[in-house]
Motif scaffolding. Sequence first.
Motif, short mmCIF file in Angstrom:
data_model
loop_
_atom_site.label_atom_id
_atom_site.label_comp_id
_atom_site.label_asym_id
_atom_site.label_seq_id
_atom_site.Cartn_x
_atom_site.Cartn_y
_atom_site.Cartn_z
N GLU A 1 0.55 -1.21 0.22
CA GLU A 1 -0.08 0.38 -0.17
C GLU A 1 0.86 1.18 -0.19
N ILE A 2 2.19 0.93 -0.27
CA ILE A 2 2.88 2.24 -0.09
C ILE A 2 3.32 2.89 -1.08
N SER A 3 3.68 3.39 -1.51
CA SER A 3 4.00 3.78 -3.13
C SER A 3 4.68 5.27 -2.79
N LEU A 4 5.92 5.41 -3.12
CA LEU A 4 7.03 5.86 -3.21
C LEU A 4 6.77 6.93 -4.71
N LEU A 5 7.02 8.06 -4.94
CA LEU A 5 7.16 8.88 -5.80
C LEU A 5 9.10 8.35 -6.58
N ARG A 6 9.27 7.71 -8.15
CA ARG A 6 10.64 7.35 -8.02
C ARG A 6 10.90 8.65 -8.71
N PRO A 7 12.54 8.96 -8.02
CA PRO A 7 13.23 10.41 -8.50
C PRO A 7 13.14 10.34 -10.53
N PRO A 8 12.98 11.27 -10.88
CA PRO A 8 13.13 11.37 -13.08
C PRO A 8 14.69 10.84 -12.41
N VAL A 9 15.02 9.98 -13.73
CA VAL A 9 16.42 9.22 -14.35
C VAL A 9 16.47 10.76 -14.81
N LEU A 10 18.02 10.57 -14.83
CA LEU A 10 18.80 12.13 -14.99
C LEU A 10 19.94 12.27 -15.37
N THR A 11 20.50 12.02 -16.39
CA THR A 11 21.75 11.34 -17.18
C THR A 11 22.74 12.58 -17.81
N ILE A 12 23.93 13.49 -17.51
CA ILE A 12 24.52 14.54 -17.84
C ILE A 12 25.61 13.86 -18.75
N ARG A 13 25.43 14.34 -19.54
CA ARG A 13 27.05 13.65 -20.29
C ARG A 13 26.83 14.61 -22.10
N ASN A 14 28.44 14.41 -22.06
CA ASN A 14 28.79 15.56 -23.38
C ASN A 14 27.14 14.91 -24.92
N ALA A 15 27.22 16.31 -25.51
CA ALA A 15 26.32 16.32 -26.39
C ALA A 15 26.55 15.48 -28.15
N HIS A 16 25.86 15.23 -28.47
CA HIS A 16 26.05 13.80 -29.92
C HIS A 16 25.24 14.44 -30.47
N PRO A 17 26.20 13.99 -32.05
CA PRO A 17 24.94 15.13 -32.96
C PRO A 17 23.80 14.82 -33.15
N ARG A 18 23.14 14.07 -32.77
CA ARG A 18 21.43 13.56 -32.52
C ARG A 18 21.19 14.94 -32.38
N ASP A 19 21.54 15.27 -30.76
CA ASP A 19 21.06 16.34 -30.36
C ASP A 19 20.78 17.76 -30.82
N MET A 20 21.25 17.94 -31.60
CA MET A 20 22.02 19.75 -32.31
C MET A 20 20.00 19.53 -32.37
N PRO A 21 18.73 19.29 -33.28
CA PRO A 21 17.92 20.33 -32.95
C PRO A 21 17.24 20.30 -32.05
N GLU A 22 17.35 19.70 -30.26
CA GLU A 22 16.82 19.62 -29.41
C GLU A 22 17.95 21.18 -28.42
N LEU A 23 19.72 20.97 -28.66
CA LEU A 23 20.28 21.99 -28.36
C LEU A 23 19.79 23.14 -28.68
N ASN A 24 19.42 23.48 -30.05
CA ASN A 24 19.50 24.43 -30.76
C ASN A 24 18.53 25.07 -30.02
N ASP A 25 17.45 24.43 -30.28
CA ASP A 25 15.93 24.96 -29.98
C ASP A 25 15.88 25.42 -28.71
N MET A 26 16.92 24.58 -27.23
CA MET A 26 16.97 25.37 -26.12
C MET A 26 17.98 26.86 -26.30
N ILE A 27 18.56 26.83 -27.03
CA ILE A 27 19.10 27.94 -27.30
C ILE A 27 18.66 28.87 -27.66
N ARG A 28 17.64 28.80 -28.46
CA ARG A 28 16.83 29.68 -28.48
C ARG A 28 15.92 30.20 -27.40
N LEU A 29 15.56 29.45 -26.91
CA LEU A 29 14.76 29.52 -25.88
C LEU A 29 14.91 30.36 -24.96
#
Length: 162
Positions: free
Chosen positions: A6-34
Amino acid sequence: MLDDSEISLLRPPVLTIRNAHPRDMPELNDMIRLLAAHHGDPSGATPEQLERDLFGPMPWITALVAEGEDGLIGYAILVPLYKAQEGQRGMDLHHLFVRDGHRGHGIGQHLVDRARDVARKAGCSFLSVGAATGNSQAHRFYENMDFKPRPVTGMRYLQALA
């Protein structure tokens, strides 16, 4: 008496800090614009320019990304510095950004911690960061992370080369 099921604990979100990869360019560019929009600045950077500057024949910057379960939620960009009169390498934490809805959970702190690690591994003796004069929230954040305020003296000049 409570049954363990009956006990449920919220699971903390999984977070990874890593070097950017070429596939990240569209999302990274979007955050730079923001981030640029947040400061009222234009943003003309493209994913192709980011890829050139991160992975091209002469890499110019280092980008770290914070990746959550639903994609990229933050980033930090590091740019090399040099104090010639002291023979010291340094890094400038040129950008630090965490998306709305993810702020206040330590993601920025994790990005700064990793930026420190990257700078140390590159032989740097200092990490610098700037924040707009009126941005007291950023000032508190950096001071809480042991950055020391330094007054800006003099003027900086710019000359276009193209």
